[in-house]
Design an enzyme around this catalytic site. Structure first.
Site, PDB file in Angstrom:
ATOM      1  N   GLU A  52     -10.295   9.494  -5.217  1.00 54.46           N
ATOM      2  CA  GLU A  52     -10.088   9.256  -3.893  1.00 54.46           C
ATOM      3  C   GLU A  52      -9.606  10.741  -3.330  1.00 54.46           C
ATOM      4  O   GLU A  52      -8.219  11.129  -3.578  1.00 54.46           O
ATOM      5  CB  GLU A  52      -8.688   8.510  -3.894  1.00 54.46           C
ATOM      6  CG  GLU A  52      -8.099   8.079  -2.342  1.00 54.46           C
ATOM      7  CD  GLU A  52      -7.031   8.948  -1.934  1.00 54.46           C
ATOM      8  OE1 GLU A  52      -6.673   9.074  -0.710  1.00 54.46           O
ATOM      9  OE2 GLU A  52      -6.242   9.640  -3.010  1.00 54.46           O
ATOM     10  N   LYS A  84      11.585   5.595   0.442  1.00 54.67           N
ATOM     11  CA  LYS A  84      11.035   5.731   1.854  1.00 54.67           C
ATOM     12  C   LYS A  84      11.060   4.226   2.740  1.00 54.67           C
ATOM     13  O   LYS A  84      10.982   3.311   1.893  1.00 54.67           O
ATOM     14  CB  LYS A  84       9.499   5.952   2.062  1.00 54.67           C
ATOM     15  CG  LYS A  84       9.273   7.506   1.755  1.00 54.67           C
ATOM     16  CD  LYS A  84      10.017   8.553   2.524  1.00 54.67           C
ATOM     17  CE  LYS A  84       9.470   9.865   2.311  1.00 54.67           C
ATOM     18  NZ  LYS A  84       8.190  10.263   2.709  1.00 54.67           N
ATOM     19  N   ASP A 110      -5.861   8.436  -7.517  1.00 52.80           N
ATOM     20  CA  ASP A 110      -5.193   8.965  -6.168  1.00 52.80           C
ATOM     21  C   ASP A 110      -5.051  10.377  -6.435  1.00 52.80           C
ATOM     22  O   ASP A 110      -4.761  10.883  -7.003  1.00 52.80           O
ATOM     23  CB  ASP A 110      -3.803   8.342  -6.032  1.00 52.80           C
ATOM     24  CG  ASP A 110      -3.171   8.701  -4.778  1.00 52.80           C
ATOM     25  OD1 ASP A 110      -3.746   7.979  -3.783  1.00 52.80           O
ATOM     26  OD2 ASP A 110      -1.988   9.498  -4.972  1.00 52.80           O
TER      27      ASP A 110
END
Length: 691
Positions: A440, A280, A411
């Site tokens: 999270e 990205k 995560d």
């Protein structure tokens, strides 16, 4: 009887014989039911930490009018009693009893409730009715002699309690003593205290035992600061525009600044190699240009390795050890992001293609959370080879533990099977009990709660989106009462993924308001770096920062944080938190109603058994939620935490000192406040009850 009738009758008898009696749990002699807290029908441990009190409740009752008493008892892993407290009726008429237990060491514990018939309380109740009325007076005191002699057998020799009971027995036994004198001796404060300390117990009943796991304090209390090591010390060539990444060693030089603000946990995103395929670019663009570092969550490269390796531009394991070592020197722990996903270049993709989901066309499915797409990330499939994946992930986590990581911020754990986490966390609880896992998990409440149930020590929360008074009040009560035995909250005003509209639009005042609420509302709170610089510009159409650090280098000039005062505020908040045990506790929260919907107030308390000096610590928080305008209100204090009542003349009953301004006020039960978002936006008040 016909043949048909005989067969039918036999079938009925056979059917009756074949129906087994239903299983049931026998009710104890003194019924003890609806015991709480408990998880998964009492098979999973509830949460506590060292020196943190937790409430035990049970519904307890009995037949007839005789009195009974109850205690909550805590035992350690060896079965030794480590705490035992009387239980009080907190819902008169409903027979709901409560007692607070306080563990002192980490490790597995169990608690149970014990109830018994209380002959002294029964005798005293009857005596106080019969003696003044002249009913069966001789019999009443004959019963007392038997009772007090039995009590003497259960009190320590040469103790004050034994002396009190013996002296009362001497008076009771005197034939010529007046009945009122005998009764006075039998119900003196000393005698009551003696029977409370060493009760005569009859018909002793016990509940089953329920597990508790006592973690170290950091599982409950912490001030987190997140930074991206690659941004700290990153430089850009003014002529070519090329970036040079910051490293773990340059990041280590920033730890003094972080520790100086009072943070005790430094959290870093994944430091593993970043893939090249579908990397990205800036602002999550699908096209990366040369020099774009990519997302640290696209883990793994052909050349540098995967979850057990370090991104070469950040340094080596030796550099990582330097970073961790410096954090420890400054009194901070290191929390590392544990993101169980892979870039297309991760070695696991070639070595274990069965660990991923294949599409009908033979390609591997990348991660999606519609409408979001993560073309640079392959999610793991935990069902094809669960044992192989489990062993490898456990190996990876233990590798980082060996390098000094004591906390993992996991995560998106809600996108992995709960059973996987249950097994991993259970094994780490035994083999590495010092290691803490934070979930999270911004997801549905049942998943968040269950992740806590199976062992996650902490969780991100919905606090980030709770902005209005009623929302804040309800959420504080939820996390401090309803879910506190299974899920410990962490309050973050923003994260590297989330920038709420409230922060975007409210400027410095909004940042201050949310920081104060986070720091005082939860024992664990966190700040994402750049917060002190008021980085509040969002990427259009998204609730996240523009020029997001997940996709680019972002060096910062923190000298600007001194100009806007935010670094000073963060430092002050951490200092206040370290000073007040009440702000390091989760369960004792009460809401103070106010006359203004833009002003919220709550009280937090640390019980005497939780403080070093044995004195209750209390903090009252009052915050203006309006980042644009001054607001005033009457605060209607809930006085129950202080055990006091309003004065008849409306005069002051408490002295409060604002820990932020140093000002001291005398307050009655309904004080007036005026709070200015451009000046003093909140009160954080220590409390002294006036005699």
């Amino acid at each position: 009887m016909s043949t048909l009738q005989h067969k039918t009758s036999s079938a009925r008898r056979s059917s009756r014989r074949s129906v087994a009696a239903p299983d049931f749990v026998a009710v104890s002699r003194i019924p003890i039911v609806e015991v709480s807290p408990q998880l998964l029908d009492g098979t999973a441990p509830v949460k506590s930490t060292v020196d943190e009190s937790f409430p035990v409740q049970a519904t307890i009752f009995r037949e007839g009018h005789d009195k009974f008493a109850a205690r909550a008892v805590l035992v350690d892993g060896a079965g030794h009693t480590v705490d035992s407290v009387p239980m009080c009726d907190v819902s008169p008429g409903l027979f709901r009893f409560e007692g607070w237990l306080t563990p002192r060491v980490p490790g597995p514990h169990r608690f149970f409730v014990e109830a018994w018939s209380d002959p002294y309380a029964t005798w005293l109740h009857n005596a106080e009715i019969k003696v003044p009325a002249g009913i069966d007076v001789g019999l009443v005191f004959a019963e007392a002699e038997v009772l007090f002699k039995a009590a003497l057998k259960g009190t320590p020799v040469r103790s004050g309690e034994r002396a009190a009971i013996r002296d009362a027995l001497t008076v009771i036994s005197k034939r010529r003593a007046l009945p009122e004198v005998k009764l006075a001796a039998a119900r003196s404060e000393e005698v009551r205290a003696a029977f409370a300390a060493y009760p005569v117990k009859e018909l002793v009943s016990r509940s089953r035992e329920y597990p508790v796991f006592v973690d170290r304090v950091r599982a409950l209390v912490g001030s987190w600061y997140e930074l991206f090591p690659r941004s700290v010390g990153a430089t850009r060539d003014s002529e070519s525009g090329e970036w040079t990444s910051g490293t773990l060693r340059t990041a280590a030089t920033d730890l003094d600044r972080v520790a100086g603000m009072g943070f005790d946990v430094v959290y870093i995103p994944p430091v593993h190699p970043i893939g090249l395929t579908n990397r990205k670019g800036r602002n999550n663009s699908l096209t990366a240009v040369p020099g774009d570092p990519g997302s640290p969550y696209a883990i793994g490269s052909d050349a540098a390795g995967g979850h057990d390796a370090i991104e070469p531009s950040l340094g080596t394991f030796e550099d990582f050890d330097v970073f961790v070592g410096r954090a420890h020197e400054l009194g901070m722990e290191v929390a590392l992001d544990l993101a169980l996903q892979c870039s297309p270049d991760h070695p696991w993709v070639k070595e274990h293609p069965e660990w991923f989901t294949a599409r009908p066309d033979g390609t591997i499915a990348y991660a999606e959370n519609p409408p979001k797409k993560y073309q640079d990330i392959y999610p793991l499939n935990f069902d094809n080879d669960p044992e192989g994946i489990y062993k490898e992930i456990k190996r990876v986590v233990e590798l980082w533990v060996a390098h000094g990581v004591t906390i993992f911020r996991v995560d998106n754990p809600h996108t992995k099977p709960v059973g996987f986490w249950q097994r991993l966390l259970a094994e780490f609880r035994v083999e590495h009990p010092e290691v803490i896992f934070l979930a999270e998990a911004f997801t549905n409440p049942p998943m968040m709660q269950t992740l806590g149930t199976v062992g996650f020590h902490q969780s991100y929360t919905y606090f980030t989106w709770r902005n209005e008074r009623q929302e804040i009040e309800e959420y504080l009560m939820e996390v401090s009462h309803e879910s506190s035995h299974r899920m410990r909250p962490a309050f973050w005003p923003t994260t590297h993924d989330i920038l709420t509209p409230y922060i975007q639009r409210g400027g410095i005042s909004a940042a201050a308001i949310r920081a104060i609420l986070a720091a005082t509302g939860s024992p664990t709170w966190g700040i994402y770096n750049g917060y002190e610089l008021i980085e509040n510009i969002a990427r259009p159409g998204a609730e996240e920062h523009i020029d997001n650090e997940k996709y680019e280098f972002k060096p910062r000039n923190y000298a600007l944080a001194e100009q806007n005062g935010m670094a000073t505020l963060l430092t002050m908040l951490n200092s206040i938190r370290s000073k007040h045990k009440a702000l390091q506790r989760l369960r004792n929260v009460t809401i103070n109603p106010t006359s203004n919907d833009k002003i919220v107030s709550f009280t937090k308390v640390a019980r005497p058994e939780e403080t070093a000096d044995g004195v209750m610590d209390a903090v009252i928080v009052v915050v203006n939620l309006d980042p644009y305008a001054s607001r005033d209100a009457t605060v209607y204090l809930d006085l129950s935490p202080f055990g006091i009542s309003p004065r008849w003349d409306g005069g002051p009953i408490i002295e409060v000192t604002d820990e932020m301004s140093g000002e001291t006020y005398l307050w009655n039960e309904a004080p007036y406040v005026h709070l200015d978002p451009h000046g003093q936006v909140a009160h954080v008040l220590s409390v002294k009850v006036l005699s």
